[in-house]
Design an enzyme around this catalytic site. Structure first.
Site, short mmCIF file in Angstrom:
data_model
loop_
_atom_site.label_atom_id
_atom_site.label_comp_id
_atom_site.label_asym_id
_atom_site.label_seq_id
_atom_site.Cartn_x
_atom_site.Cartn_y
_atom_site.Cartn_z
N HIS A 1 48.69 12.53 -20.20
CA HIS A 1 48.03 11.11 -19.47
C HIS A 1 49.12 10.10 -19.40
O HIS A 1 48.98 9.13 -18.56
CB HIS A 1 46.89 11.00 -19.98
CG HIS A 1 45.72 11.62 -19.50
ND1 HIS A 1 45.29 12.89 -20.02
CD2 HIS A 1 45.04 11.91 -18.26
CE1 HIS A 1 44.54 13.54 -19.44
NE2 HIS A 1 44.36 13.00 -18.11
N ARG B 1 38.79 8.36 -13.25
CA ARG B 1 38.93 8.64 -14.56
C ARG B 1 38.04 7.61 -15.39
O ARG B 1 38.94 6.80 -16.13
CB ARG B 1 40.26 9.09 -15.19
CG ARG B 1 40.91 10.29 -14.58
CD ARG B 1 42.32 10.40 -15.23
NE ARG B 1 43.00 11.49 -14.98
CZ ARG B 1 43.89 11.72 -14.22
NH1 ARG B 1 44.28 10.69 -13.39
NH2 ARG B 1 44.54 13.00 -14.04
N ARG C 1 34.31 10.60 -11.83
CA ARG C 1 33.96 11.69 -12.56
C ARG C 1 33.35 11.07 -13.79
O ARG C 1 34.02 9.86 -14.39
CB ARG C 1 35.55 12.04 -12.98
CG ARG C 1 35.32 13.19 -14.21
CD ARG C 1 36.56 13.79 -14.36
NE ARG C 1 37.67 13.05 -15.12
CZ ARG C 1 38.91 13.46 -15.48
NH1 ARG C 1 39.21 14.53 -15.05
NH2 ARG C 1 39.78 12.67 -16.29
N GLU D 1 38.69 23.10 -13.06
CA GLU D 1 39.57 23.10 -14.10
C GLU D 1 39.64 24.50 -15.02
O GLU D 1 40.51 24.57 -15.69
CB GLU D 1 39.42 21.89 -14.99
CG GLU D 1 39.46 20.64 -14.27
CD GLU D 1 38.79 19.52 -15.35
OE1 GLU D 1 39.90 18.89 -15.52
OE2 GLU D 1 37.64 19.38 -15.58
N ASN E 1 45.79 20.02 -13.36
CA ASN E 1 46.37 19.91 -14.64
C ASN E 1 45.83 20.68 -15.71
O ASN E 1 46.65 21.28 -16.67
CB ASN E 1 46.31 18.37 -15.11
CG ASN E 1 46.40 17.55 -13.81
OD1 ASN E 1 47.43 17.62 -13.17
ND2 ASN E 1 46.16 16.18 -13.78
N ASP E 2 44.59 20.74 -15.67
CA ASP E 2 43.95 21.78 -16.72
C ASP E 2 44.09 23.22 -16.08
O ASP E 2 44.11 23.98 -16.87
CB ASP E 2 42.77 21.34 -17.05
CG ASP E 2 42.52 20.13 -18.14
OD1 ASP E 2 43.44 20.05 -18.99
OD2 ASP E 2 41.76 19.06 -18.01
N ARG F 1 49.75 21.53 -21.64
CA ARG F 1 50.13 20.65 -20.59
C ARG F 1 51.02 19.63 -21.30
O ARG F 1 51.77 18.85 -20.61
CB ARG F 1 49.14 20.33 -19.68
CG ARG F 1 48.14 19.29 -20.13
CD ARG F 1 47.12 18.93 -19.55
NE ARG F 1 46.90 17.72 -19.08
CZ ARG F 1 45.77 17.26 -18.25
NH1 ARG F 1 44.78 17.75 -18.27
NH2 ARG F 1 46.04 16.01 -17.66
N CYS G 1 42.54 17.03 -7.30
CA CYS G 1 42.72 15.75 -8.02
C CYS G 1 43.88 15.93 -9.06
O CYS G 1 44.24 15.08 -9.69
CB CYS G 1 41.51 14.96 -8.52
SG CYS G 1 40.38 15.97 -9.52
C1 PEP Z 1 43.02 18.00 -14.21
O1 PEP Z 1 42.63 18.29 -15.06
O2 PEP Z 1 43.69 18.16 -13.01
C2 PEP Z 1 42.55 16.28 -13.99
C3 PEP Z 1 42.58 15.71 -12.65
O3 PEP Z 1 42.01 15.81 -14.87
P1 PEP Z 1 42.56 15.15 -16.35
O4 PEP Z 1 44.26 15.23 -15.94
O5 PEP Z 1 42.08 13.87 -16.54
O6 PEP Z 1 42.48 16.29 -17.37
MG MG Z 2 41.34 17.83 -16.54
#
Ligand code: PEP
Ligand code: MG
Length: 575
Positions: free
Chosen positions: A191, A298, A334, A435, A458-459, A469, A506
């Site tokens: 993040h 977020r 979200r 995710e 991302n997840d 990650r 996203c």
């Molecule tokens: C993701 O997991 O792709 C996502 C957008 O959520 P975050 O990055 O906040 O976990």
């Molecule tokens: Mg996520």
């Protein structure tokens, strides 16, 4: 010899400036006997007053830049410093036991910390323990005459060098002075990296050893596009980096011309380009970059930036501001996604071995600890829904049961508001993030019940590849273009379309210039990314033909065995 380090390019841009080490100094000391206890008490008084002065400064700066609510945490620290009972006990310890101030201080504060921490179920007491620990560190630093780093005190141009940066450290960086940051650990989807992109601070993460190699004030040249850092650059190298920065600025100026343009491909097809945000303040970047929607808000940052749970009213104000700021364009909000690398100072969660696989996001919202908090958030969202085009989505859904439970709470709160005579929008789309691989695999089932999907790569990538990650050591396994990931994405998109629903993305992959052609070919409907990636993506889409991209996607999915083969194929199509 010129030293060079390579890390993971996390946020575009170039900087040449001296290093500011955001590294905890050594605060170790020995317990020693003293003869002159008055002098020792005086050393303590001096350290206390310097700490007070410093905290007062930090508090005022936080109030100006982050707001009064955020500044309050420092009031708690100032109260600890002026607590007559505690200070009295430390002095008593010095005079009774003839020990140095460092050891008298830590003996007394350790006793308080232990006492408060023993009250495990009491979040207030846990916070007091954390406050005392912070304040002790500051006073100790003054006694030992070392400087504690503090990003809010930076007042000249620097490159911040740190082992890691938390999202809240990153939020405190002042763009006017912090020209770039470089860390030992982290990945492109940590993040702090995501925030660097929205703050437009060039960043390199995962260098493994920057904090070992760099000394305070050492000159650094940083290229966030390539991931290169040069220590003590020569004049020639400085000029090279500055020229690269200027070339990037010129390229950005070209992209800016597309700010008001529609996102259409060479063959006239439209894709929705949306932005990811963390706070209403990010709307400036959203509008400056010509986003057509907010594809991910977020909301956990609202909770993280607040000294306590934000009230329904606080949340209503924030959601309304975003909806109104987008002027009728879609806004996907979200629900809270705490956990993983995002913590709340006022919510003590049990320590876990694998926080990304643990008690987080919707799992908290659906538990007895989080249900009230979740209902409050849903009410705030429903009340705000009349101010724009709201869509709601739930994070970290693994099973249909979880979605149904969350939807049931949503429906209950909606009905309650209607019964109370409160206006809510007639129709709000309710979707989920994809995710977790389990949800991706049965996307066909989910598609019958949800209004939309937003793929959180991302997840999704970290869970599918079993590669953290945040961990630079396994970043080679973090493979967005691996055929396994592409197949999952295609299944999700096809499942949505079969039920007449839309599918967006996203995760950071949505703005990845190698992934975009593939995702266009797969038929993704909405691409949501860091606002700063929007214009370059619009520019890329403008020159691509969807029929050709469909052919590319089919070949990548059918013929390629590895990520490298997919990358080579995309390069061939883009040439
Ligand atoms: C993701 O997991 O792709 C996502 C957008 O959520 P975050 O990055 O906040 O976990
Ligand atoms: Mg996520």
């Amino acid at each position: 010899m010129v030293d060079m380090l390579k890390g993971i390019a996390a946020s575009d841009g170039v900087a040449v400036a001296k290093a500011y080490l955001l590294v905890q100094p050594d605060l170790s000391f020995s317990k020693v006997s003293v003869e002159d206890t008055d002098a020792e008490a005086k050393r303590l008084d001096d350290a206390l007053s310097k700490s007070t002065e410093e905290l007062q400064f930090i508090r005022d700066k936080a109030a100006q830049t982050l707001g009064e609510a955020e500044a309050q945490v420092f009031d708690a620290h100032l109260m600890v410093l002026s607590d007559p009972e505690m200070v009295g006990q430390i002095k008593q310890n010095i005079s009774d036991n003839k020990v140095n101030a460092e050891s008298a201080l830590t003996e007394v504060t350790d006793m308080y910390i232990g006492m408060f921490e023993a009250m495990e179920d009491n979040a207030y007491m846990q916070e007091r323990a954390a406050d005392i620990r912070d304040v002790t560190k500051r006073v100790l630093a003054h006694l030992l005459q070392v400087t504690l780093p503090n990003p809010s005190m930076i007042n000249e141009e620097v490159v911040v060098v740190a082992h890691d940066l938390t999202p809240s450290d990153t939020a405190q960086l002042d763009r006017n002075f912090v020209k770039a940051f470089v860390t030992d650990i982290g990945g492109r989807t940590s993040h702090s990296a995501i925030m660097a992109r929205s703050l437009e601070i060039p960043a390199i993460v995962g260098t493994k050893e920057i904090t070992d190699k760099v000394a305070a004030n050492q000159m650094l040249a940083v290229n966030g596009i390539t991931g290169d850092v040069i220590l003590d650059p020569t004049e020639e190298q400085k000029a090279e980096f500055i020229a690269a920065g200027e070339a990037y600025a010129a390229q950005k100026a070209e992209w800016e011309k597309l700010k008001h343009a529609k996102t259409v491909t060479a063959d006239g097809k439209h894709f929705e380009l949306a932005a990811n945000i963390g706070t209403p303040k990010d709307l400036t970047g959203v509008n400056n970059n010509g986003a057509e929607a907010v594809g991910l808000y977020r909301t956990e940052f609202l909770y993280m930036d607040s000294p306590d749970f934000p009230t329904e009213e606080d949340q209503y104000v924030a959601y309304k501001a975003v909806l109104e700021g987008m002027d009728g364009k879609p806004v996907v909000v979200r629900t809270m996604d705490i956990g993983g690398d995002k913590e709340l100072p006022y919510l003590t969660l049990p320590h876990e071995m694998n926080p990304f696989l643990g008690y987080r996001a919707l799992r908290i919202s659906l538990s007895s600890l989080g249900e009230d908090m979740f209902r409050t958030q849903l009410r705030a969202l429903l009340r705000a829904s009349v101010h724009g085009n709201l869509r709601i989505m739930f994070p970290m859904v693994a099973t249909l049961g979880e979605f149904r439970s969350a939807k049931a709470l949503y429906t209950e709160e909606r009905q309650k508001l209607i019964d109370e005579g409160v206006a809510v929008a007639d129709h709000i789309e309710v979707g989920i993030m994809i995710e977790i691989p389990a949800a991706a695999v049965i996307a066909d089932k989910f598609a019958k019940e949800v209004d939309f999907f937003s793929i959180g790569t991302n997840d999704l990538i970290q869970y599918t590849m079993a590669a953290d990650r945040m961990n630079e050591r396994v970043s080679y396994l973090y493979q967005p273009y691996n055929p396994s990931i592409l197949r999952l994405i295609k299944h999700v998109v096809d499942s949505a379309h079969k039920e007449g629903k839309w599918a967006g993305m996203c995760g950071e992959m949505a703005g990845d210039q190698t992934a975009v052609p593939l995702l266009m070919g797969i038929g993704l409907d909405e691409f949501s990314m860091s606002a700063t990636s929007i214009l370059k993506t619009r520019s890329l889409m403008k020159r691509l033909d969807t029929t050709k991209m469909q052919e590319l996607a089919t070949r990548a999915l059918d013929d390629c065995d590895t990520m490298e083969e997919v990358e080579a194929l995309v390069a061939e199509y883009l040439a």
